[in-house]
Write an enzyme that holds these catalytic residues in place. Structure first.
Site, PDB file in Angstrom:
ATOM      1  N   THR A  84      41.385  40.248  33.178  1.00  0.00           N
ATOM      2  CA  THR A  84      40.713  39.081  33.329  1.00  0.00           C
ATOM      3  C   THR A  84      40.706  38.745  34.793  1.00  0.00           C
ATOM      4  OG1 THR A  84      41.339  38.421  31.223  1.00  0.00           O
ATOM      5  CG2 THR A  84      40.925  36.647  32.621  1.00  0.00           C
ATOM      6  N   HIS A 118      37.678  40.465  36.337  1.00  0.00           N
ATOM      7  CA  HIS A 118      36.415  39.746  36.103  1.00  0.00           C
ATOM      8  C   HIS A 118      36.071  38.777  36.838  1.00  0.00           C
ATOM      9  CE1 HIS A 118      35.678  42.544  32.835  1.00  0.00           C
ATOM     10  NE2 HIS A 118      36.804  42.646  32.234  1.00  0.00           N
TER      11      HIS A 118
END
Ligand code: NAD
Ligand code: ZN
Length: 346
Positions: A40, A43
């Site tokens: 995450t 990203h």
């Protein structure tokens, strides 16, 4: 304080000096000591389409962490200054149907620490006191920093009883490796793990997998079954890669009535062989986050009772960097030639 933040809407992060966050009446303020990196965070750093839709700018990222409580709000009773804690990264609303029924992990209004609000790649983070998980002295900082992914692995791996069952895990990222250790601890018979990386598969093997399958080299789950003398297929599947090909090969190697828990997040929608799922009576279940807080109890209890599980869980951490070396930490995570990467904020 130091904080690793997204300052403008675009790729990149900056380690900057900002004021410490203030602690509300129902919050706790935590001095972060360790924080784990996860996909995450990559990203968010890259600011892809998903990240752009999810995060605030400016915002501090980071959601896997361990630290010491330095301040508690006026209404907080069960957490005290000096407590060592990890944070549950999902802040729930408390008022939706699922929350009120006690199914907080299914809250429809979940807000992610370090995703939708300021996170833990900083000297201090403030979270609702109800999100703090207080550790005993037996949990060292590094282990405390990976309770979030260990929780993903635990929640997924223990969806169904695994005692005596043959389990296949697709994906040997940190969570797949942790899941291998957990199903081994929980009494699975055979554990097979697939991935594309030999390094990651060696971590899975060390965590308790009987056979590892490098699908990048053309090895198959069917060959693994043959090596283990299996004739009917796997009873339980844990999908931890997000790769369409992984689920396809998993479904092709399951027994009738098998159960599959899906944690891996695919990049885009993809087709699967529904005829196979239906005629083999396979159960597919999506998994998100951790159960609040049953998963956390289970983790503490399993780690307290099993030195092997502690060792396996800790050994998934392959890289440690000082907070200032965050760029190296991101690079190591991006390379995929690693287990869990942890930043030291102490
Ligand atoms: P990761 O990206 O580090 O690991 C995924 C692994 O899958 C990689 O090692 C990759 O080589 C492997 N892989 C790719 N294609 C494969 C294939 N065809 N067969 C087998 N393996 C293959 O991720 P992680 O941190 O271990 O997390 C696992 C997955 O879970 C990721 O997809 C992540 O996005 C997702 N995730 C979901 C939740 C949730 O709440 N649902 C929470 C955390 C992570
Ligand atoms: Zn809710």
């Amino acid at each position: 304080m130091r904080a690793l933040r997204k300052l403008t809407a675009g790729p990149g992060l900056e380690l900057v000096d900002i004021p410490e966050p203030s602690c509300g009446d129902k919050d706790v303020k935590i001095r972060v000591l360790r924080a784990g990196l996860c996909g995450t965070d990559l990203h968010l750093e890259a600011y892809d389409e998903w990240a752009a839709s999810a995060m605030q700018v400016p915002q501090t990222i980071g959601h896997e962490f361990y630290g010491e409580v330095v301040e508690v709000g006026a209404d907080v009773e069960h957490v005290a200054v000096g407590d060592r804690v990890s944070g549950e990264g999902h802040v729930v609303c408390g008022t939706c149907r699922n929350c009120r029924a006690g199914r907080k992990h299914m809250c429809i209004n979940t807000v992610g620490i370090g995703v939708n609000r300021d996170g833990a790649f900083a000297d201090y983070v403030v979270i609702p006191a109800t999100n703090a998980w207080v550790h005993g002295p037996d949990i060292e900082p590094d282990l405390g920093a990976i309770f979030d992914p260990l929780g993903n692995a635990t929640h997924t791996a223990l969806q169904w009883p695994v005692v005596g069952e043959d389990v296949v895990i697709t994906g040997a990222g940190p969570i797949g490796v942790l899941a291998a250790a957990i199903v081994r601890h929980a009494g699975a018979r055979r554990v097979v793990v697939s991935d594309l990386s030999d390094l990651r598969l060696s971590l899975a093997r060390a965590a308790g997998a009987d056979v590892v399958v490098n699908v990048g080299r053309g090895e198959t789950l069917a060959q693994a079954q043959e090596r283990l003398g299996m004739r009917e297929g796997f009873d339980i599947g844990l999908e931890m890669s997000g790769a369409p090909a992984a689920l396809e090969s998993m479904i092709g190697n399951l027994n009738h009535g098998a159960k599959v828990a899906l944690l891996g997040l695919p990049k885009a929608p993809y087709p699967i062989d529904w005829g196979h799922v239906i005629t083999r009576m396979i159960t597919l279940k999506g998994i998100y986050g951790r159960e609040m807080f049953e998963t956390w109890y289970l983790m503490g209890a399993m780690l307290a009772s099993s030195p092997q599980l502690r060792t396996a869980a800790t050994s998934v951490i392959t890289h440690r960097f000082a907070a200032e070396e965050w760029q190296d930490a991101f690079e190591a995570t991006r390379s995929g030639e690693c287990g869990k990467v942890v930043l030291d904020w102490s």
